[in-house]
Scaffold this motif. Structure first.
Motif, PDB file in Angstrom:
ATOM      1  N   UNK A 258       0.488  -0.704  -0.168  1.00  0.00           N
ATOM      2  CA  UNK A 258      -0.058  -0.169  -0.113  1.00  0.00           C
ATOM      3  C   UNK A 258       0.885   1.622  -0.136  1.00  0.00           C
ATOM      4  N   UNK A 259       2.009   1.145   0.849  1.00  0.00           N
ATOM      5  CA  UNK A 259       2.713   2.613   0.978  1.00  0.00           C
ATOM      6  C   UNK A 259       3.249   2.567  -0.667  1.00  0.00           C
ATOM      7  N   UNK A 260       3.840   1.312  -1.549  1.00  0.00           N
ATOM      8  CA  UNK A 260       4.492   2.047  -2.436  1.00  0.00           C
ATOM      9  C   UNK A 260       3.159   1.929  -3.683  1.00  0.00           C
ATOM     10  N   UNK A 265       2.554   8.823  -8.776  1.00  0.00           N
ATOM     11  CA  UNK A 265       2.141   9.718  -9.245  1.00  0.00           C
ATOM     12  C   UNK A 265       0.595   9.434 -10.043  1.00  0.00           C
ATOM     13  N   UNK A 266       0.525   8.691 -10.757  1.00  0.00           N
ATOM     14  CA  UNK A 266      -1.203   8.037 -11.656  1.00  0.00           C
ATOM     15  C   UNK A 266      -1.968   7.796 -10.241  1.00  0.00           C
ATOM     16  N   UNK A 267      -1.530   7.236  -9.505  1.00  0.00           N
ATOM     17  CA  UNK A 267      -2.790   6.702  -7.921  1.00  0.00           C
ATOM     18  C   UNK A 267      -2.874   8.608  -7.301  1.00  0.00           C
ATOM     19  N   UNK A 368     -10.740  -1.841  -8.204  1.00  0.00           N
ATOM     20  CA  UNK A 368      -9.195  -3.081  -8.052  1.00  0.00           C
ATOM     21  C   UNK A 368      -8.225  -2.345  -7.435  1.00  0.00           C
ATOM     22  N   UNK A 369      -7.509  -1.889  -6.428  1.00  0.00           N
ATOM     23  CA  UNK A 369      -6.656  -2.307  -5.577  1.00  0.00           C
ATOM     24  C   UNK A 369      -5.981  -0.683  -6.090  1.00  0.00           C
ATOM     25  N   UNK A 370      -5.306  -0.225  -7.163  1.00  0.00           N
ATOM     26  CA  UNK A 370      -4.717   0.894  -7.084  1.00  0.00           C
ATOM     27  C   UNK A 370      -5.811   2.183  -7.056  1.00  0.00           C
ATOM     28  N   UNK A 371      -7.262   1.365  -7.859  1.00  0.00           N
ATOM     29  CA  UNK A 371      -8.727   3.074  -7.381  1.00  0.00           C
ATOM     30  C   UNK A 371      -8.909   2.658  -5.701  1.00  0.00           C
ATOM     31  N   UNK A 372      -8.915   1.167  -5.057  1.00  0.00           N
ATOM     32  CA  UNK A 372      -9.687   1.574  -3.524  1.00  0.00           C
ATOM     33  C   UNK A 372      -8.093   2.746  -2.376  1.00  0.00           C
ATOM     34  N   UNK A 373      -6.979   2.826  -3.411  1.00  0.00           N
ATOM     35  CA  UNK A 373      -5.688   3.247  -2.561  1.00  0.00           C
ATOM     36  C   UNK A 373      -6.229   4.771  -3.350  1.00  0.00           C
ATOM     37  N   UNK A 374      -6.465   5.145  -4.505  1.00  0.00           N
ATOM     38  CA  UNK A 374      -6.660   6.545  -4.154  1.00  0.00           C
ATOM     39  C   UNK A 374      -8.095   7.169  -3.631  1.00  0.00           C
ATOM     40  N   UNK A 375      -9.012   6.489  -3.563  1.00  0.00           N
ATOM     41  CA  UNK A 375     -10.110   6.685  -2.851  1.00  0.00           C
ATOM     42  C   UNK A 375     -10.310   7.023  -1.336  1.00  0.00           C
ATOM     43  N   UNK A 376      -8.702   5.984  -0.592  1.00  0.00           N
ATOM     44  CA  UNK A 376      -8.496   6.529   0.561  1.00  0.00           C
ATOM     45  C   UNK A 376      -7.417   7.420   0.725  1.00  0.00           C
ATOM     46  N   UNK A 402      -1.896   6.957   4.229  1.00  0.00           N
ATOM     47  CA  UNK A 402      -2.370   7.724   4.610  1.00  0.00           C
ATOM     48  C   UNK A 402      -0.622   8.129   5.252  1.00  0.00           C
ATOM     49  N   UNK A 403       0.299   8.384   3.813  1.00  0.00           N
ATOM     50  CA  UNK A 403       1.720   8.285   4.264  1.00  0.00           C
ATOM     51  C   UNK A 403       1.899  10.225   5.098  1.00  0.00           C
ATOM     52  N   UNK A 404       0.865  10.636   4.346  1.00  0.00           N
ATOM     53  CA  UNK A 404       0.849  13.018   4.897  1.00  0.00           C
ATOM     54  C   UNK A 404       0.550  12.418   6.488  1.00  0.00           C
ATOM     55  N   UNK A 405       0.480  11.372   7.134  1.00  0.00           N
ATOM     56  CA  UNK A 405      -0.419  11.409   8.620  1.00  0.00           C
ATOM     57  C   UNK A 405      -1.459  12.379   8.813  1.00  0.00           C
ATOM     58  N   UNK A 406      -2.103  12.367   7.447  1.00  0.00           N
ATOM     59  CA  UNK A 406      -3.483  13.357   7.765  1.00  0.00           C
ATOM     60  C   UNK A 406      -4.775  12.205   7.638  1.00  0.00           C
ATOM     61  N   UNK A 407      -5.761  12.421   7.885  1.00  0.00           N
ATOM     62  CA  UNK A 407      -6.635  11.461   7.665  1.00  0.00           C
ATOM     63  C   UNK A 407      -7.238  11.887   9.278  1.00  0.00           C
ATOM     64  N   UNK A 408      -8.480  11.084   9.286  1.00  0.00           N
ATOM     65  CA  UNK A 408      -9.563  10.388  10.402  1.00  0.00           C
ATOM     66  C   UNK A 408     -10.274   9.026  10.505  1.00  0.00           C
ATOM     67  N   UNK A 409     -10.154   8.211  11.032  1.00  0.00           N
ATOM     68  CA  UNK A 409     -10.509   7.554  11.481  1.00  0.00           C
ATOM     69  C   UNK A 409     -11.407   7.034  12.546  1.00  0.00           C
ATOM     70  N   UNK A 410     -12.971   6.537  11.754  1.00  0.00           N
ATOM     71  CA  UNK A 410     -13.674   6.128  12.791  1.00  0.00           C
ATOM     72  C   UNK A 410     -14.099   4.914  12.840  1.00  0.00           C
TER      73      UNK A 410
END
Length: 493
Positions: A258-260, A265-267, A368-376, A402-410
């Motif tokens: 997921x980190x990769x 850039x396309x993601x 596909x996983x690429x689209x899911x990561x883009x959604x995340x 969340x490599x930017x250390x942002x976002x909230x998980x409920x």
């Protein structure tokens, strides 16, 4: 090279499905593609290192596919008829065990025909494993569809070291006791040397069931089984006393993959496009689930709709995106759930949507996983509101991206991930007012607090990945392997 059917393997995985999907290549010929998923990722290197094989169903009824190799994996199909799929898989596995083990959110069906098919199919898997496992080999059985396999396999091959991992919750005894075949299920699981669960509470529930049904000692997660014919334990598996260990081993994800993907850039461009297509709202809330009654989608929609009705959220700057991938669409309970969810989406959008903005963007298909990561990456708030869940890997996938250390998980406190991801906003999804408060807290949380929480969450997910999970389990299983001196002593007796 000998045919796979003639080979013996030191390490055997037994699961309901093979880790591949049948595809058609560009020239029209059939082929196989490795299925995406953490279990495959975790076990593939172990299989390669230990000359392993994987036993499972191909996903197609009455498929007479012979054992084969693909991508360096040895795969041994188990043939299931259309009737067996209906009764064993759709029936006992998913219309009896699944709702029972998920706190009877839906009413289980207790059918003798379902049970008889479950026994017969479990026997097929056990016989397949017994036929290909090497002397004193290791067999790792996976999940609730195959709970009888450990005992059946031990009776066929007492030389093997057997592990079992339950990927879903194990219920409290007050619920489990409803099952007419509760003794047979527990006996089946106790054929293993090591039984793994997602949560400490699941292991505790199982041990209480053992004590209630068989009155054997279970201190410190160890079940002390007497020899055959002794006490109330009908242990036909061994003439010697046995110890079975039951522990929690929380499963995780292939965090590095997921980190990769986040670094591509396309993601990242796709994530920006998603925000643009949604009208660049201030807040994107995201739910990603199989369409299942255990996932709390209805509760999530109810809380969101009330916040819109009260004017605490506005569709001009907030949107909820719900991905609901198809699931068990031949089961009546799931058909009814889909109808209810889609009616709710229509009602909420009709009442609160505008020409420019929908309140809920609902998508009933997988990605596909690429689209899911883009959604995340696009989402500001991840909503995981399961009413009961063994783990919930989507929560961990969101955190890993969340490599930017942002976002909230409920996160629901009834998901297994809540035991580990304590810096999430933990909620009781049955408490709609509490869920509303958590959603508002997530929307208005300061950037500093978001970063503090997400850093801690990411550290946990990145250091406790699926590779560590499989290593921890297999290391614990290896410690239970009898030594040569113990074997000699047992033989002498």
């Amino acid at each position: 090279m000998a045919d796979i059917e003639d080979e013996r393997f030191d390490f055997v995985v037994v699961a309901n499905r093979l880790p591949v999907d049948r595809i058609t290549t560009h020239d029209g010929s059939p082929s196989w593609k490795t299925s995406p998923g953490g279990l495959v990722t975790a076990l593939e290197p172990v299989m390669r290192a230990n000359d392993g094989a994987w036993i499972g169903w191909t996903g197609t009824a009455d498929d007479d596919q012979d054992a084969f190799e693909t991508g360096g994996l040895h795969l041994v199909p188990v043939r299931l008829s259309a009737s067996e799929i209906e009764l064993y898989y759709e029936g006992f596995s998913n219309d009896t065990i699944w709702p029972l083990y998920h706190d009877v959110i839906a009413q289980p069906t207790y059918s003798r025909r379902f049970w008889e098919a479950y026994v017969e199919v479990n026997r097929k898997f056990a016989e397949a494993a017994a036929a290909i496992a090497a002397d004193a080999g290791t067999v790792w059985v996976q999940d609730y569809q195959l709970q009888l396999v450990p005992r059946m396999l031990r009776e066929l091959r007492p030389d093997l070291v057997i592990g079992f991992f339950n990927h879903i919750p194990f219920p409290a005894y007050g619920l489990f006791s409803q099952l007419p075949w509760r003794r047979e299920i527990v006996e089946g699981l106790l054929g293993a040397d090591l039984i793994g669960f997602q949560r400490r509470a699941d292991a505790g529930n199982f041990l209480r069931a053992v004590r209630r049904l068989f009155h054997v000692p279970t201190g410190h997660g160890r079940v002390e089984l007497p020899a055959a014919g002794e006490g109330r334990w009908p242990n036909s598996m061994s003439d010697q006393p046995r110890t079975v260990v039951a522990r929690h081993f929380p499963i995780s994800i292939d965090a590095r993959s997921y980190v990769e993907l986040v670094e591509r850039q396309d993601v990242r461009d796709r994530a920006a496009q998603i925000r643009h297509d949604l009208g660049n709202p201030s807040t994107i809330m995201l739910g990603v689930d199989r369409l299942d009654y255990t996932k709390g989608i209805r509760h999530r929609f109810a809380a969101y709709a009330e916040l819109l009705a009260e004017g605490k959220l506005d569709v001009d700057d907030t949107v909820l995106v719900q991905i609901a991938s198809p699931s068990r669409e031949r089961v009546e309970t799931y058909k009814a759930l889909r109808d209810e969810i889609e009616l709710t989406v229509g009602r909420v959008n009709g009442e609160y949507g505008t020409i420019a903005h929908s309140a809920i963007n609902y998508l009933h298909h997988g990605y596909p996983r690429e689209e899911m990561v883009a959604l995340f990456l696009a989402a500001d708030v991840m909503l995981v509101t399961a009413l009961r869940d063994g783990m919930n890997l989507v929560a961990k996938e969101y955190v890993a991206t969340r490599a930017d250390d942002d976002g909230v998980l409920v996160l629901s406190e009834f998901a297994g991930a809540a035991d580990e991801l304590k810096q999430a906003l933990l909620v009781n999804p049955h408490d709609i007012e509490g869920l509303k408060r958590a959603m508002l807290t997530a929307v208005h949380m300061s950037r500093q607090e978001r970063r503090t929480r997400m850093r801690a969450l990411r550290h946990r997910v990145l250091t406790h990945d699926v590779e560590r999970w499989s290593k921890d389990f297999l290391d614990a299983l290896a410690q239970l392997r009898p030594t040569e001196s113990a074997k000699a002593a047992a033989a002498a007796e």
